[in-house]
Design an enzyme around this catalytic site. Sequence first.
Site, PDB file in Angstrom:
ATOM      1  CG  HIS A   1      -6.995   0.526   9.452  1.00  0.00           C
ATOM      2  ND1 HIS A   1      -7.741   1.216  10.384  1.00  0.00           N
ATOM      3  CD2 HIS A   1      -6.779   1.390   8.428  1.00  0.00           C
ATOM      4  CE1 HIS A   1      -7.961   2.437   9.954  1.00  0.00           C
ATOM      5  NE2 HIS A   1      -7.411   2.577   8.775  1.00  0.00           N
TER       6      HIS A   1
ATOM      7  CB  VAL B   1     -14.418  -4.703   8.378  1.00  0.00           C
ATOM      8  CG1 VAL B   1     -14.797  -5.364   9.697  1.00  0.00           C
ATOM      9  CG2 VAL B   1     -13.326  -5.503   7.670  1.00  0.00           C
TER      10      VAL B   1
ATOM     11  CD  GLN C   1      -5.335  11.485   2.523  1.00  0.00           C
ATOM     12  OE1 GLN C   1      -4.237  11.022   2.254  1.00  0.00           O
ATOM     13  NE2 GLN C   1      -6.389  10.704   2.734  1.00  0.00           N
TER      14      GLN C   1
ATOM     15  CD  GLN D   1      -7.653   5.870  -0.395  1.00  0.00           C
ATOM     16  OE1 GLN D   1      -7.583   7.025   0.021  1.00  0.00           O
ATOM     17  NE2 GLN D   1      -7.508   4.821   0.401  1.00  0.00           N
TER      18      GLN D   1
ATOM     19  CD  GLN E   1     -14.339  -1.859  -3.255  1.00  0.00           C
ATOM     20  OE1 GLN E   1     -13.160  -1.979  -3.593  1.00  0.00           O
ATOM     21  NE2 GLN E   1     -15.252  -1.293  -4.038  1.00  0.00           N
TER      22      GLN E   1
ATOM     23  CG  LEU F   1      -4.077   1.157  12.966  1.00  0.00           C
ATOM     24  CD1 LEU F   1      -2.978   0.124  13.169  1.00  0.00           C
ATOM     25  CD2 LEU F   1      -4.185   1.561  11.501  1.00  0.00           C
TER      26      LEU F   1
HETATM   27  O1  PAF Z   1      -7.079   5.404   3.113  1.00  0.00           O
HETATM   28  C1  PAF Z   1      -6.279   6.063   3.809  1.00  0.00           C
HETATM   29  O2  PAF Z   1      -6.151   5.842   5.012  1.00  0.00           O
HETATM   30  C2  PAF Z   1      -5.458   7.160   3.154  1.00  0.00           C
HETATM   31  O3  PAF Z   1      -6.177   7.815   2.176  1.00  0.00           O
HETATM   32  C3  PAF Z   1      -4.109   6.649   2.585  1.00  0.00           C
HETATM   33  C4  PAF Z   1      -4.304   5.649   1.466  1.00  0.00           C
HETATM   34  C5  PAF Z   1      -3.294   6.000   3.712  1.00  0.00           C
HETATM   35  C6  PAF Z   1      -3.316   7.824   2.031  1.00  0.00           C
HETATM   36  O4  PAF Z   1      -3.081   8.796   2.994  1.00  0.00           O
END
Ligand code: PAF
Length: 280
Positions: free
Chosen positions: A34, A173, A58, A150, A145, A30
């Site tokens: 976040h 940020v 992903q 996404q 953003q 983080l």
């Molecule tokens: O943005 C992220 O950290 C990831 O793509 C998410 C939304 C947690 C999905 O794994």
Amino acid sequence: MHVVETVAEARAAVRQAVRPLGLVPTMGYLHEGHLSLVRRAREESATLAATIFVNPTQFGPTEDYATYPRNLERDLGLLREAGVDLVFAPTVEEMYPPGYDTYVTIGSVAERLEGAARPGHFRGVATVVAKLFNLLQPDRAYFGQKDAQQVVVIRKLVADLNLTVEVVALPIVREPDGLALSSRNVYLSPPERQAALVLWHSLQTVEARFRAGERDAEQLRGAMRAVLAAEPLAEVDYVSVADAATLDELSRVDRPTLVSLAVRIGRTRLIDNFVLGVEG
Ligand code: PAF
């Protein structure tokens, strides 16, 4: 703060949660980006949940899944300090048990830009986000953003599958010098960190050209490419000036427009963006 690892424990915790329930999904490691989501979600939620899960589906086969930075203990400390009530930090086997075989595929908004550069990426994102929404049943979910496409993809997921969650997107940020915060910034060596500023400089150039009256999208793309070309460590993946809702490339900037780019600095692939709002 209640930390759970299994689907069963998460469901049990959510059943007792006071509403509204806010959710901040993350892949951990983080940073202040976040935490800005967590702080806003804390203000707006009676119960605040976060997830920490580096989602393997992903990542492409040649991407950084294995080396993606992780530090669960530090993350939990930060979330506790920020007043999070529930953390779901599952294992890969918990999310994708043997025999797992269901995926969510989003159409055209997921196929361009990051989707074209990273085949399968948004299938993995949409799948895990759909699973998290289903499991944790949030009233609102918060995303940065920074990953603008996404956000568009998740809004499409929510609209098309009639999910009831409200998607909240919060501003990027940045470091004081303009570099957008990203967990992947730790990969940058000092000279690469300096070179990475070229993403921000190219966006600033577009903004200045737009403010000066330029509305020709190809001129704006050209202005970005020119700034990027001057940085020897930068290898451009794409630059885009697109409709902010459909992500269709524009010829004229006559509607809300997402200006975005992906650039490799050494072995690190960075993305950045901003939205040009068009009055009237
Ligand atoms: O943005 C992220 O950290 C990831 O793509 C998410 C939304 C947690 C999905 O794994």
